[in-house]
Write a protein that holds these residues in place. Structure first.
Motif, mmCIF file in Angstrom:
data_model
loop_
_atom_site.group_PDB
_atom_site.id
_atom_site.type_symbol
_atom_site.label_atom_id
_atom_site.label_comp_id
_atom_site.label_asym_id
_atom_site.label_seq_id
_atom_site.Cartn_x
_atom_site.Cartn_y
_atom_site.Cartn_z
ATOM 1 N N ILE A 1 62.029 84.018 7.702
ATOM 2 C CA ILE A 1 61.280 83.889 6.445
ATOM 3 C C ILE A 1 61.207 85.255 5.765
ATOM 4 N N THR B 1 52.617 89.550 0.010
ATOM 5 C CA THR B 1 52.659 88.203 0.605
ATOM 6 C C THR B 1 51.305 87.833 1.209
ATOM 7 N N GLY B 2 50.593 88.844 1.724
ATOM 8 C CA GLY B 2 49.258 88.571 2.273
ATOM 9 C C GLY B 2 48.161 88.736 1.240
ATOM 10 N N THR C 1 57.314 93.490 5.627
ATOM 11 C CA THR C 1 56.717 94.119 6.815
ATOM 12 C C THR C 1 56.074 95.466 6.488
ATOM 13 N N SER D 1 67.355 87.938 6.506
ATOM 14 C CA SER D 1 66.509 88.651 5.554
ATOM 15 C C SER D 1 66.444 90.132 5.927
ATOM 16 N N ASN E 1 62.338 93.929 7.296
ATOM 17 C CA ASN E 1 61.850 94.368 8.591
ATOM 18 C C ASN E 1 62.039 95.875 8.641
ATOM 19 N N ARG F 1 48.416 88.174 -2.115
ATOM 20 C CA ARG F 1 48.599 87.061 -3.041
ATOM 21 C C ARG F 1 48.417 87.425 -4.514
ATOM 22 N N ASP G 1 59.348 87.470 4.724
ATOM 23 C CA ASP G 1 58.007 88.053 4.670
ATOM 24 C C ASP G 1 58.111 89.557 4.858
ATOM 25 N N SER H 1 54.850 89.509 -4.402
ATOM 26 C CA SER H 1 54.996 89.372 -2.943
ATOM 27 C C SER H 1 56.082 90.260 -2.376
ATOM 28 N N LYS H 2 57.316 90.064 -2.860
ATOM 29 C CA LYS H 2 58.442 90.796 -2.289
ATOM 30 C C LYS H 2 58.557 92.161 -2.962
ATOM 31 N N LYS I 1 55.229 80.357 -5.188
ATOM 32 C CA LYS I 1 55.447 79.094 -4.481
ATOM 33 C C LYS I 1 54.563 78.008 -5.094
#
Ligand code: MLT
Length: 407
Positions: free
Chosen positions: A41, A253-254, A45, A387, A390, A256, A43, A247-248, A109
């Motif tokens: 996913i 992402t956390g 880091t 993705s 990371n 919002r 997400d 988000s990206k 989303k």
């Protein structure tokens, strides 16, 4: 008797990323000692940029101060954030978008999932294949499709993305009413040129159709010739809605925060042919069903545009894009054909096998989580997505484990 919305019974399986999480958790329980590196996913880091953290903290402090405290904010977002967005993301690129056409929200989303509520049940919907599953699933839930047969829902028009078209499908030879496009693309990482987007805008104008343009990954574009916004294309204001996200771009992402642009000139039609501004409809929905993003989060998002914010954001993006290059170079050197990873944080890799089998092999043999292409549609079969989100250290480790596993 309480009855269900039977459209939910048509949904083929669990949400893609929920299924991946289930498989990874099962593997973890059976192999508690094994290290798992997550490149599945998308997400982020890396922590929030310093400028955002400082603004976030200041916003929280204000919420605890007599006189500075704020209750409900405007559902559409605070003016300070909408103004920055309109100026920096659009007007700076000669895209004619004003602050009151920007709707701040808690995620792209949700917005890409919710927007279809505004349109009739019998419209013809076109979705790319492969595709971010939210576009498809929300139309299934709304009853715009028939059952799924061989991974495709009857009633949808699938725009096939293949190596032959560089994963950038052209407008179809039939009439469709609602078109989902995403560039830079999730999952393939492909980008659309100005000419390719113009073909879509021309099509939408000719057919009185509407484009839903998901630009959640625009900040990963480095090639100056690639448009960041559909509104850089002449005429798009009347036929396109654009979705963006922090988000990206900035690690939200956390936290919002996202936004949707609905130009006031963008219209949809009633059964009697009269045109209605979508802006008013979305405003009506938004104010009825949403109470705004929290004040400190909007202050944190504003910091993306101010002072050291832009350079801190750029530094984070550069780290992810350096990972993307590593992934692309390594997988190419191992003989896999790769798309994306240059102006997008995803690398789409032809795995020459069943994509869920390849996913399981990478998980079991390398401890690496990717995303199986088949989860994005029939055209995704035979591909996986890796993705770049990371740490460099984890990406390097994952690549050497993948190399061992596939040799
Ligand atoms: C993805 O991995 O495709 C995205 O993280 C999903 C999302 O943004 O909801």
């Amino acid at each position: 008797m309480i009855k269900i919305n039977e459209n939910y019974l048509k949904l083929t399986s669990s949400y893609l990323f929920a299924e991946i999480a289930r498989r990874v958790e099962a593997f973890r329980q059976q192999n508690p000692q094994k290290e798992i590196i997550r490149l599945g996913i998308g997400d982020v880091t890396k922590p929030l940029p310093r400028a955002c953290v400082d603004a976030f903290r200041k916003g929280v402090d204000e919420m605890g101060e007599e006189g500075a405290f704020r209750g409900y904010g405007p559902e559409q977002g605070y003016g300070f954030l909408r103004e920055q967005i309109a100026r920096c993301d659009f007007q700076a690129r000669k895209a004619d978008i004003s602050a009151d056409e920007v709707f701040v929200s808690d995620g792209a989303k949700c917005d890409t999932g919710n927007i279809q509520e505004l349109f009739a049940g019998d419209i013809v919907v076109a979705v790319p294949d492969p595709v971010y599953p939210v576009y498809v699933d929300t139309n299934v839930m709304a009853g715009r499709t028939e059952k799924s047969v061989d991974g495709r829902y009857g009633g949808l028009v699938y725009l096939e993305g293949t190596p032959a078209n560089g994963f950038v499908p052209a407008p179809p030879n039939q009439r469709v009413d609602l078109i989902y496009l995403c560039y830079p693309n999730n999952p393939t990482g492909a980008t659309a040129t100005r000419e390719q987007l113009k073909a879509w805008v021309d099509y939408a104008r000719a057919e009185k159709a509407l484009i839903l343009f998901d630009a959640a990954y625009e900040s990963f574009i480095s090639d100056p010739s690639i448009p960041h916004s559909i509104y850089e294309i002449e005429g798009a204001r009347d036929v396109a809605i654009e979705f963006r996200s922090f988000s990206k771009t900035a690690g939200f992402t956390g936290a919002r925060c996202a936004f949707t642009v609905v130009p006031k000139s963008c219209v949809a039609y009633a059964g009697d042919g009269t045109a209605h501004a979508i802006h008013g409809l979305w405003n009506r929905r938004h104010t009825t069903k949403f109470n705004g993003v929290s004040y400190p989060v909007q202050r944190a998002a504003e910091a993306v545009y101010l002072g050291d914010g832009p350079s801190q954001v750029r530094e984070i993006i550069n780290c992810y894009m350096a990972n993307a290059k590593l992934i692309k170079d390594k997988m190419s050197s191992l003989g896999y054909s790769c798309t994306g990873g240059v102006n997008a944080p995803y690398i789409w890799i032809e795995c020459k096998s069943d994509s869920w089998k390849f996913f399981d092999m990478l998980l079991n043999d390398a401890g690496v989580v990717c995303t199986p292409g088949a989860g994005f549609g029939r055209c995704g079969e035979g591909f996986i997505r890796i993705s770049a989100f990371n740490s460099r250290e984890n990406v390097e480790k994952a690549l050497s484990k993948i190399e061992e596993a596939v040799k």
